[in-house]
Design an enzyme around this catalytic site. Structure first.
Site, PDB file in Angstrom:
ATOM      1  N   GLY A  23       0.828  -1.205   0.000  1.00 46.64           N
ATOM      2  CA  GLY A  23       0.000   0.000   0.000  1.00 46.64           C
ATOM      3  C   GLY A  23       0.853   1.242   0.000  1.00 46.64           C
ATOM      4  O   GLY A  23       2.085   1.169   0.141  1.00 46.64           O
ATOM      5  N   SER A  26      -0.039   8.854   2.666  1.00 45.52           N
ATOM      6  CA  SER A  26       0.558  10.184   2.713  1.00 45.52           C
ATOM      7  C   SER A  26       2.000  10.106   3.214  1.00 45.52           C
ATOM      8  O   SER A  26       2.842  10.925   2.887  1.00 45.52           O
ATOM      9  CB  SER A  26      -0.272  11.074   3.625  1.00 45.52           C
ATOM     10  OG  SER A  26      -0.565  10.383   4.809  1.00 45.52           O
ATOM     11  N   VAL A  30       4.164   1.160   1.988  1.00 43.99           N
ATOM     12  CA  VAL A  30       4.080   0.129   3.031  1.00 43.99           C
ATOM     13  C   VAL A  30       4.409  -1.227   2.404  1.00 43.99           C
ATOM     14  O   VAL A  30       3.882  -1.570   1.341  1.00 43.99           O
ATOM     15  CB  VAL A  30       2.663   0.096   3.658  1.00 43.99           C
ATOM     16  CG1 VAL A  30       2.604  -0.877   4.826  1.00 43.99           C
ATOM     17  CG2 VAL A  30       2.221   1.484   4.110  1.00 43.99           C
ATOM     18  N   ASP A 154      -6.733  12.033  12.572  1.00 49.95           N
ATOM     19  CA  ASP A 154      -6.978  11.520  11.217  1.00 49.95           C
ATOM     20  C   ASP A 154      -7.729  10.193  11.270  1.00 49.95           C
ATOM     21  O   ASP A 154      -7.369   9.226  10.599  1.00 49.95           O
ATOM     22  CB  ASP A 154      -5.653  11.395  10.464  1.00 49.95           C
ATOM     23  CG  ASP A 154      -5.854  11.360   8.943  1.00 49.95           C
ATOM     24  OD1 ASP A 154      -6.932  11.786   8.468  1.00 49.95           O
ATOM     25  OD2 ASP A 154      -4.946  10.904   8.231  1.00 49.95           O
TER      26      ASP A 154
END
Ligand code: ADP
Length: 315
Positions: A23, A26, A30, A154
């Site tokens: 993945g 921001s 990953v 977030d």
């Protein structure tokens, strides 16, 4: 938490190969890897930015890295993704986390048809509401039990990850601030200050950061879980015909009118028996969390208590 060498992490990911990548966000990319002791981990590698135009992003990334490292090494809870190690070498900023095999809640709610239909969240209200309860407990821990308290800033379905037994854990503390600290321009003016659709409008107006802003974002997540719709989605009703619509505008009027069945359709399981009451309660608490005035929103402990009750009704 362990310090890894760049050489070790590079070897474990085949030199940060594309195939090992699971993945990107921001923060950077990953990767999935297996440590020599057999543990599977998620390796988050910050993007390297060196040119002038990218300096601003680099500053944000460095800030996020330090803040994530500082905060994560202080917290420990079954509903927060654990940090296992880090590496800060030759300009690299890498964090090593426990691996969450079922990925992000976002993909279970809004992924493609096959992802969604094979997920237990698609067939079971109990599974769906347990995810909400787990995530609420993670956020409650940050607000009430971390010393000093932490505001995540977030909260959204892509930052709620699922373990192999479907336990939900809150991740991505890069934007978190210690409660009571002032949000500096570097943390409020950039794109990293939160996510559109989840940001508390009162925070933007008053520039005053409190736990209530996380409650607002969590309320949006609850409304997404109840309706199966994205925070901002296309309105496909005849009047709306494709215009962007917020899940709050979509759900809250029906909840306030006591007509939750109106917002449930084929995107979520059909509630049966006591589930009907459980879903109505969760929709109601979601609507309370997104109230315009922060002071009138519940606190996370109240959200947890309501969700515990809702899950009990589904068992
Ligand atoms: P963002 O910055 O968008 O919040 P992240 O950089 O935290 O995203 O992660 C990007 C994606 O990588 C997540 O949506 C998820 O699919 C995957 N991911 C992140 N952390 C983990 C983990 N610990 N285990 C498994 N997958 C993960």
């Amino acid at each position: 938490c362990e310090e890894f060498t760049l050489k070790d992490l590079s070897r474990l990911t085949n030199g940060f190969a594309e195939e090992a990548k699971i993945g990107s966000g921001s923060f950077g990319s990953v990767y999935r890897a297996k440590l020599p002791d057999g543990r599977v981990v998620a390796i988050k590698r910050a993007e390297r930015a060196s040119t002038g135009a990218r300096r601003r992003r680099r500053f944000d990334a460095e800030h996020a890295f330090r803040s994530e490292l500082r905060l994560l090494s202080r917290v420990n809870h079954r509903n927060l993704v654990s940090l296992l190690g880090f590496c800060e070498e030759r300009g690299e900023r890498i964090l090593v986390f426990e691996f969450m095999p079922h990925g992000a809640l976002h993909d279970h709610l809004h992924g493609d048809e096959t992802d969604r239909s094979s997920s237990p969240l698609f067939s079971s209200w109990e599974a769906r509401l347990r995810v909400a309860l787990d995530a609420a407990r993670g956020v409650e821990y940050l607000h009430c039990y971390a010393v000093p308290p932490i505001i995540h800033r977030d909260i959204k379905p892509s930052n709620i990850l699922l373990d192999d037994d479907w336990t939900a854990k809150v991740s991505d503390f890069g934007l978190s601030l210690v409660s009571g600290s002032k949000a500096t321009p570097s943390t409020t003016s950039s794109a990293t200050a939160g996510t559109v659709g989840y940001m508390d409008p009162e925070y933007y107006r008053l520039q005053e950061l409190t736990e209530r802003s996380d409650v607002y974002s969590f309320g949006v997540v609850l409304l997404e879980l109840v309706t199966g719709r994205k925070a901002i989605h296309r309105d496909n009703s005849q009047e709306g015909s494709g215009s962007p619509r917020n899940v709050i505008e979509f759900a809250v009027p029906a909840v306030e009118a006591g007509d939750v069945s109106k917002i449930l359709d084929g995107r979520v399981p059909a509630p049966r028996g006591h589930e009907v009451e459980a879903v109505a309660r969760v929709a109601k608490i979601g609507a309370e969390c997104v109230r315009a005035r922060g002071r009138t929103r519940p606190v996370m402990s109240e959200v947890v208590a309501e969700l515990e009750w809702a899950v009990t009704l589904c068992e």
